[in-house]
Design an enzyme around this catalytic site. Structure first.
Site, short mmCIF file in Angstrom:
data_model
loop_
_atom_site.label_atom_id
_atom_site.label_comp_id
_atom_site.label_asym_id
_atom_site.label_seq_id
_atom_site.Cartn_x
_atom_site.Cartn_y
_atom_site.Cartn_z
N GLY A 94 0.70 -1.24 0.22
CA GLY A 94 0.02 0.04 -0.07
C GLY A 94 0.83 1.14 -0.13
O GLY A 94 2.03 1.14 0.52
N SER A 121 -2.13 -3.38 -4.53
CA SER A 121 -2.88 -3.43 -3.31
C SER A 121 -4.23 -2.51 -3.71
O SER A 121 -3.95 -1.46 -4.46
CB SER A 121 -2.02 -2.54 -2.33
OG SER A 121 -2.79 -2.15 -1.20
N TYR A 144 -9.44 -5.06 -0.27
CA TYR A 144 -9.79 -4.66 1.11
C TYR A 144 -11.29 -4.18 0.89
O TYR A 144 -11.35 -3.31 0.00
CB TYR A 144 -9.14 -3.47 1.64
CG TYR A 144 -7.51 -3.88 2.27
CD1 TYR A 144 -7.44 -5.14 2.94
CD2 TYR A 144 -6.48 -2.93 2.11
CE1 TYR A 144 -6.12 -5.25 3.63
CE2 TYR A 144 -5.16 -3.35 2.73
CZ TYR A 144 -5.03 -4.32 3.25
OH TYR A 144 -3.88 -4.77 3.90
N THR A 170 -7.24 -10.28 1.42
CA THR A 170 -6.33 -10.28 2.54
C THR A 170 -7.30 -10.50 3.64
O THR A 170 -8.16 -9.50 4.06
CB THR A 170 -5.53 -9.07 2.66
OG1 THR A 170 -4.74 -8.91 1.49
CG2 THR A 170 -4.80 -8.78 3.96
N LYS A 268 -5.12 -14.39 1.40
CA LYS A 268 -3.96 -14.09 1.92
C LYS A 268 -3.88 -13.95 3.40
O LYS A 268 -4.83 -12.96 3.79
CB LYS A 268 -3.30 -12.68 1.20
CG LYS A 268 -2.07 -12.20 1.65
CD LYS A 268 -1.53 -11.20 0.64
CE LYS A 268 -0.18 -10.39 1.20
NZ LYS A 268 -0.28 -9.62 2.24
N HIS A 292 1.70 -10.75 7.17
CA HIS A 292 1.47 -9.13 6.62
C HIS A 292 2.87 -8.65 7.01
O HIS A 292 2.92 -7.42 7.38
CB HIS A 292 0.69 -8.60 7.41
CG HIS A 292 -0.19 -7.49 6.51
ND1 HIS A 292 -1.33 -7.74 6.08
CD2 HIS A 292 0.26 -6.30 6.31
CE1 HIS A 292 -1.89 -6.66 5.43
NE2 HIS A 292 -1.04 -5.85 5.37
N GLY A 346 7.84 -8.50 -0.43
CA GLY A 346 7.17 -7.23 -0.32
C GLY A 346 8.47 -6.02 -0.15
O GLY A 346 8.71 -5.46 -1.12
C1 LIG Z 1 4.76 -0.96 3.25
C2 LIG Z 1 3.80 -2.02 3.15
C3 LIG Z 1 2.45 -1.91 2.90
C4 LIG Z 1 1.75 -3.23 2.67
N1 LIG Z 1 0.54 -3.07 2.37
C5 LIG Z 1 -0.27 -4.17 1.98
C6 LIG Z 1 -1.72 -4.08 1.60
O1 LIG Z 1 -2.26 -2.79 1.10
N2 LIG Z 1 -2.14 -5.12 1.40
C7 LIG Z 1 -1.72 -6.28 1.75
O2 LIG Z 1 -2.45 -7.48 1.60
N3 LIG Z 1 -0.75 -6.47 2.10
C8 LIG Z 1 0.12 -5.25 2.20
N4 LIG Z 1 1.50 -5.61 2.74
C9 LIG Z 1 1.90 -6.83 3.40
C10 LIG Z 1 2.91 -7.61 1.89
O3 LIG Z 1 1.86 -7.65 1.01
C11 LIG Z 1 3.43 -8.75 2.42
O4 LIG Z 1 2.70 -9.75 3.06
C12 LIG Z 1 4.80 -8.45 3.27
O5 LIG Z 1 5.32 -7.18 2.96
C13 LIG Z 1 5.65 -9.73 3.23
O6 LIG Z 1 6.74 -9.43 4.13
P1 LIG Z 1 8.23 -8.90 3.69
O7 LIG Z 1 8.01 -7.30 3.49
O8 LIG Z 1 9.09 -9.26 4.73
O9 LIG Z 1 8.39 -9.51 2.15
C14 LIG Z 1 2.25 -4.43 2.97
C15 LIG Z 1 3.61 -4.51 3.43
C16 LIG Z 1 4.40 -3.35 3.62
C17 LIG Z 1 5.83 -3.58 3.85
#
Ligand SMILES: Cc1cc2nc3c(=O)[nH]c(=O)nc-3n(C[C@H](O)[C@H](O)[C@H](O)COP(=O)(O)O)c2cc1C
Length: 403
Positions: A94, A121, A144, A170, A268, A292, A346
């Site tokens: 996001g 996202s 979402y 999610t 997820k 997450h 991510g």
């Molecule tokens: C800055 C940030 C924003 C995220 N926003 C979302 C989101 O909008 N929707 C979602 O399902 N997961 C979101 N996530 C989780 C990621 O999809 C993912 O599950 C996670 O980053 C995995 O861990 P990693 O960053 O260590 O690879 C976000 C993660 C980060 C770091």
């Protein structure tokens, strides 16, 4: 000015000193204001799970086959019937547009060019049609239910029309996690507070004039062009915490979503065998074992740690993906050996995005690709498809849990 900024950012990620994904992190930190960097980098509460995700990868060791000559390693895999050139996808992140102008579009384009999928996202500053059009590869839409059901129906319909390949629902955000760094940095005040409330937090923006100029030239704080509330228009996202608190997904919603979306559904945020089986029963085609990235409930286990239990429980009825803490090719290989079909990255690519836009994402992808390729060679394994449990050793305490 724009060309200069681009080249400076591109230079930062092309530096010979950027050898691993971890090297992109300080480059992101140098470019971003503290509030944006900490939003990207941080986790919930004591950040126990954030650290655990990494520690679990370090606990698993590799078991190479020596004296095996593998002239070329095949990194291809398939996810939901889609051929991917790489065993990793880009996770939904996001506010990517706050990290770099063009954020989601740039990341999708880089993923497509590398032959892998991008997951957009709901918290996107760019229109989903533009993101889809930017990529030559598959793009999934992460949902979402913010803005209410009517807004969600609109999103699902637009995603179908635009040609998104899968819907990622999610389920680990009934409320937003307590990300303490965001509070300390005044994220909420800066996003939506009065000018008076913003004042104490403004200096951190002023000491990053390059980011600030690019942010303002990009139009400042974006509304959410994909969350269109009937009679109101695109939702202005001032407070993610409040929006998520009204957007909890229940299993019954999955049935409603199933009726609206005929393509594959990916659930997820699964952390237990029970929930994995429930997702199968509710008609998911794939699940993502995810906490997450340690940003929601703190003190849940590392995803790698629960992956084997979940893979065993679903008995091949759904594809199992995982994310959380993936920073190296060895991490990708370990997760696949423990039963993941592919992993999501991510922060690994988001650090690159924040440091250098599309060039930074491409750099992160290339580092991970080369890493995974080298790891297979060193393991004496010809392909991702041939990876299995025999290539890893897990600590005895992990094995006890599986008995
Ligand atoms: C800055 C940030 C924003 C995220 N926003 C979302 C989101 O909008 N929707 C979602 O399902 N997961 C979101 N996530 C989780 C990621 O999809 C993912 O599950 C996670 O980053 C995995 O861990 P990693 O960053 O260590 O690879 C976000 C993660 C980060 C770091």
């Amino acid at each position: 000015m724009d060309a200069m900024r681009m080249s400076r950012a591109a230079r930062a990620v092309a530096s010979p000193r950027v050898v691993s994904v971890e090297d992109l992190r300080p480059a992101a930190r140098r470019r971003l204001p503290k509030v944006v960097f900490d939003y990207l980098d941080g986790g919930a509460e004591g950040e126990v799970t954030l650290r655990e995700n990494r520690r679990a990868f370090e606990e698993v060791t590799l078991r190479p086959r020596q004296a095996v000559v593998v002239p070329q390693c095949d990194l291809r895999t398939s996810v939901l019937g889609l051929e991917l050139a790489l065993p990793f996808l880009l996770a939904p992140v996001g506010y990517s547009r706050l990290m770099y102008p063009g954020g989601e579009v740039a990341a999708a384009r880089a993923a497509g060019a590398a032959g892998t999928a991008y997951i957009l996202s709901t918290i996107s500053g760019h229109r989903m049609e533009d993101v889809k059009a930017a990529s030559t590869g598959p793009v999934f839409y992460q949902l979402y239910i913010i803005g209410g059901r009517a807004a969600a129906e609109g999103m699902i319909e637009r995603a179908r029309k635009a040609g998104f390949s899968a819907l990622v629902v999610t389920v680990d955000t009934p409320v937003s996690g307590m990300r303490e760094r965001d509070y300390r940095n005044g994220m909420r005040e800066l996003m939506g507070g009065s000018l008076l409330a913003k004042i104490p937090f403004l200096p951190q923006l002023l000491v990053r004039p390059g980011w600030l100029a690019s942010f303002l030239l990009d139009g400042g704080m974006p509304a959410l062009p994909n969350v269109v509330i009937p009679d109101q228009g695109p939702m202005p996202l001032m407070d993610i915490k409040a929006a998520l608190a009204n957007a909890a997904v229940a299993w019954a919603d999955l049935r409603w979503i199933r009726d609206l979306w005929r393509g594959p559904i990916v659930v997820k945020g699964i952390l237990t065998a029970e929930d994995a089986c429930r997702a199968v029963d509710e008609g998911a085609e794939a699940i993502v074992v995810s906490n997450h990235g340690g940003r929601q409930l703190d003190c849940v286990p590392a995803t790698l740690r629960v992956l084997p239990e979940i893979v065993a429980a679903v008995k091949g009825r759904v594809e199992v993906l995982m994310d959380g803490g993936v920073r190296r090719g060895t991490d990708i290989v370990k997760a696949i050996c423990l039963g993941a079909r592919a992993v999501l990255c991510g922060r690994a690519y988001a650090y690159g995005l924040a440091a250098g836009g599309e060039a930074g994402v491409s750099r992160a992808i290339e580092i991970l690709r080369a890493d995974a390729d080298r790891t297979l060679h060193l393991l004496g394994c010809p392909s991702v498809a041939a990876l299995d449990r025999s290539y890893v050793s897990v600590p005895a305490s992990w094995r006890r849990d599986e008995d």
